[in-house]
Design an enzyme around this catalytic site. Structure first.
Site, PDB file in Angstrom:
ATOM      1  N   HIS A 123     101.941  54.123 -20.331  1.00  0.00           N
ATOM      2  CA  HIS A 123     101.570  54.421 -18.949  1.00  0.00           C
ATOM      3  C   HIS A 123     102.660  55.318 -18.378  1.00  0.00           C
ATOM      4  O   HIS A 123     103.266  55.016 -17.345  1.00  0.00           O
ATOM      5  CB  HIS A 123     101.389  53.136 -18.138  1.00  0.00           C
ATOM      6  CG  HIS A 123     100.063  53.062 -17.455  1.00  0.00           C
ATOM      7  ND1 HIS A 123      99.882  52.594 -16.178  1.00  0.00           N
ATOM      8  CD2 HIS A 123      98.827  53.439 -17.880  1.00  0.00           C
ATOM      9  CE1 HIS A 123      98.599  52.652 -15.847  1.00  0.00           C
ATOM     10  NE2 HIS A 123      97.946  53.166 -16.860  1.00  0.00           N
ATOM     11  N   HIS A 131      93.596  61.893 -23.589  1.00  0.00           N
ATOM     12  CA  HIS A 131      93.847  60.469 -23.433  1.00  0.00           C
ATOM     13  C   HIS A 131      92.720  59.619 -24.023  1.00  0.00           C
ATOM     14  O   HIS A 131      92.963  58.547 -24.578  1.00  0.00           O
ATOM     15  CB  HIS A 131      94.027  60.145 -21.948  1.00  0.00           C
ATOM     16  CG  HIS A 131      94.560  58.785 -21.673  1.00  0.00           C
ATOM     17  ND1 HIS A 131      95.868  58.439 -21.889  1.00  0.00           N
ATOM     18  CD2 HIS A 131      93.964  57.655 -21.202  1.00  0.00           C
ATOM     19  CE1 HIS A 131      96.069  57.184 -21.560  1.00  0.00           C
ATOM     20  NE2 HIS A 131      94.928  56.672 -21.146  1.00  0.00           N
TER      21      HIS A 131
END
Length: 745
Positions: free
Chosen positions: A96, A49
């Site tokens: 998300h 990430h």
């Protein structure tokens, strides 16, 4: 310096998601055994990430330079494009996904909050939001639960924050059953001489944390986002952040007031990895270090441990480096807005970040060793063509029977949730707040935001047909770029640049990684063709679901966010037919290709077929010709042919004002494919009769293929003399499909 008993560093590293060779590299960087806090810091910064360790090799092949680009990909919190008149457009899209899968309301809400902070930390005021959403089987109760939570989260946060939603998309497919995709985009405007960089420099300059207090929400959220979702993922609920849009609104206004001063050296949002990420990235960029005193950080809970403070992803927080001597002015601004503003450290000569707790050094590491482009690992993963690809290529559409009743097919297509109106979703978003939306009363293929004090406007869109990408990753992703550009051009804009949100499966799966590599290649060639450089974005791996006991990746979904500039507001073009008697022309001409269409997949239940027909050079030529027609004042309406095919596009043009169409489709191909196939590079334009000769002259001079379809008239869809239904009756199906889905048991 370790906080835990019986500490086994290698075992701990593996539990935190670090590979053995990565642990050994950390030992080499530090020259000693890392303690628990240091391993925690490296685990989040070296997660996929934050580090893009499995993707950066390919991301670097994307075009990132252009004459209007003010900040190249990865340089700042968001992309920055010069739009003239001393103004720039900041924009970015991020995912998300995993948080939304286990807590859809807060997962989606904090995604909206985070992407808006990326914009205003650059000194830009957000003016518009967009979102791209993917959910599972529309009949599933879990899908409905996720959809309700995600949409409410986006709506509640965005509406309270006060930024209009100007565009988006919603699609359903079983591959997203457990793992929805929630991609949020924000667009903002900033004066070019007031932009703020995400950098730390100037030895002795104070470092402030501003905004909300720090809690235990979101700890190891970056690591959570860099792994597979499992049946136990609900246990990771603390990895989901909790948002407060009213606090964010205060933070926005305080930040923009701060941007008008000469106090700021640099500023960065605390998103993934919190204080760890902002201190390390800002220091690495400025080739300096920092001393940070964690006990000075305002916290919501007592006795938080150093690693908890460092890794917390509590929302509505930013790190600000201030010119020494300007502290009082900064404190005054944040006190005015009733926000925390606390000096927690200072810039040092470096190269190390040093974190202290009550005067004790609890962690130390070279800033550069932590970050993408510095010491973070870079991998080249194996990839290979999956078996399904050859099967898809072998599909012969002649094996599919022509339905006896095409009127029934038309009703089926308009009533399918992937094609039908998303009004159930969009009604929950405020599209009018802020007075900049120019596309509510004049619906168009892209959202349009007014640039006040100028004759210009910004057009924006998000696009990706994941079915096309699944069928052919390279061509399918090129089509996503082309469709985004097509939507902007149909609205009267010249495409400027893109941001992307790359949603794929596990990068350690050669077949899933093959999809990723192909998509990057397709994106690169399309962006070079349209001269739309990539300004940045987000990579989200490890997206998958379990179907019939098997783990399958989500459909590869490289979402494209694109902005374009409308140089004169009189060129803004609607998709709506506003009167009868307009001549309808299909640019690009007819095609009877049904590959990967909603018609083939959902009506005929054919899952594997090639991507639809696509010619990148022909697409560019068509778009350039269309923009010339629009700027010459010759086009009354324009709408691209996309999901649902020509039939759906004609209906969508007519439904806005209840005006019907009477068209004749001629050719040797199949009428069902002409109507419902989704071949690319096609746009329907409406032309007033007195301008028709001029339009055809231009089309013939440029050798642009086209077909005159017919005209706007009546209140029904008449195709080859057959009545396919009144616009109002078809609109009942189209307008209420999603409502019926959500109301069903």
């Amino acid at each position: 310096m370790s906080e835990i008993a019986n500490y086994d560093p290698l075992e701990t590293a593996e539990k935190l998601g670090l590979l053995k060779e990565e642990y050994e590299q950390i030992v080499d960087y530090l020259g000693r055994t890392p303690n628990f806090t240091e391993l925690s810091v490296y685990s989040v910064m070296w997660s996929e990430h934050c580090s893009y360790k499995n993707s950066i090799k390919w991301l670097k092949t994307l075009p990132k330079e252009g004459p209007a680009i003010l900040a190249e990909a990865g340089e700042e919190n968001a992309g920055l494009v010069d739009i003239g008149d001393g103004l720039a457009c900041a924009f970015k899209i991020e995912s998300h996904n995993h948080p939304s899968a286990i807590e859809p309301y807060q997962g989606a809400a904090t995604g909206v909050g985070g992407i808006n902070r990326d914009i205003f930390t650059m000194g830009a005021r957000p003016i518009a939001q967009l979102n791209s959403l993917r959910f599972g089987d529309p009949k599933s109760e879990r899908t409905k639960w996720l959809l309700k939570g995600v949409v409410k989260g986006i709506g509640d946060y965005g509406n309270s924050f006060g930024i209009p939603v100007l565009g988006g998309e919603v699609f359903f497919d079983a591959s997203y059953n457990q793992n929805p995709l929630v991609n949020a985009m924000s667009v903002g405007i900033v004066k070019t001489d007031r932009t703020i960089s995400a950098i730390a420099e100037g030895v002795g300059n104070p470092v402030f944390i501003v905004g909300s207090s720090t809690g235990k929400d979101g700890i190891h959220g970056a690591t959570f986002a860099s792994g597979d979702l499992t049946d136990d993922s609900a246990d990771d609920l603390p990895s989901v952040q909790v948002g407060d849009p009213f606090q964010e609104k205060l933070l926005l206004e305080a930040s923009l007031e701060l941007a008008e001063t000469d106090c700021v050296v640099g500023m960065q949002d605390m998103g993934a990895a919190g204080i760890t990420c902002s201190t390390s990235e800002m220091s690495a960029k400025g080739r300096c270090g920092m001393d940070i005193h964690l006990d000075k950080v305002p916290t919501r809970q007592e006795n938080m441990l150093p690693f908890e403070i460092l890794l917390s992803e509590s929302q509505e927080r930013m790190l600000v480096v201030v010119h020494k001597g300007k502290e009082d002015e900064v404190l005054r601004i944040f006190e005015k807005w009733d926000l925390n503003c606390v000096q927690i450290g200072e810039v040092t000569a470096g190269p190390d970040l040093r974190y202290f707790m009550h005067g004790e050094l609890v962690a130390q590491a070279p800033a550069d060793s932590l970050v993408l482009g510095g010491g973070a690992p870079v991998y080249e993963r194996e990839y290979k063509e999956p078996a399904y690809y050859a099967k898809a290529k072998a599909f012969d559409q002649n094996t599919v029977e022509v339905p006896a009743d095409l009127k029934e097919v038309g009703r089926f297509i308009l009533g399918h949730v992937n094609v039908a109106s998303k009004r159930w979703v969009t009604d929950q978003y405020d599209s009018m707040v802020g007075t900049l939306n120019m596309s509510t009363n004049k619906p168009s293929d892209a959202g349009v935001a007014n640039i006040k004090g100028s004759n210009k406007a910004i057009a924006m869109t998000v696009d990706c047909n994941a079915r096309y990408v699944f069928a052919d990753p390279e061509e399918g992703c090129a089509m996503a770029v082309a469709e985004a550009a097509r939507n902007l051009v149909c609205t009267g804009a010249q495409p400027s640049a893109i941001t992307n949100c790359l949603n794929f499966g596990n990068p350690y799966s050669p077949e899933a990684y093959w999809q990723f590599v192909g998509a990057i290649k397709g994106m690169g060639k399309a962006c070079r063709t349209f001269k739309t450089p990539v300004t940045g974005g987000n990579v989200s791996f490890y997206n998958q679901s379990t179907i019939d006991g098997k783990t399958v990746p989500v459909l590869p979904t490289p979402t494209i966010g694109m902005i374009g500039l409308i140089d004169d507001k009189q060129h803004i073009t609607s998709l709506a037919l506003d009167k009868e008697g307009l001549t309808l022309i299909l640019l690009g001409g007819h095609s009877d290709d049904m590959g990967s269409s909603q018609y083939l997949i959902h009506y005929h239940k054919v899952e594997l077929s090639p991507a639809p027909a696509f010619d990148l050079d022909a697409e560019l030529k068509m778009q350039q010709g269309l923009l010339d027609l629009i700027r010459s004042g010759l086009v009354a309406a324009a709408h691209d042919v996309a999901d649902g095919g020509l039939f759906t596009s004609l209906f969508e043009m007519g439904r806005v004002n209840g005006i019907g169409v009477d068209v004749k489709i001629e050719g040797d191909g199949r009428l069902d494919c002409y109507l419902f196939g989704e071949a690319q590079g096609r746009v329907i334009i409406a032309v007033e009769n007195e301008k028709l000769n001029k339009v055809e002259e231009k089309l013939n001079a440029s050798q642009q293929p086209y077909a005159v379809l017919g005209s706007s008239q009546g209140d029904a869809m008449i195709i080859n003399g057959e009545d396919f239904g009144r616009i109002s009756a078809l609109d009942e199906l189209f307008n209420n499909a999603l409502h019926k889905m959500m109301a069903s048991n």
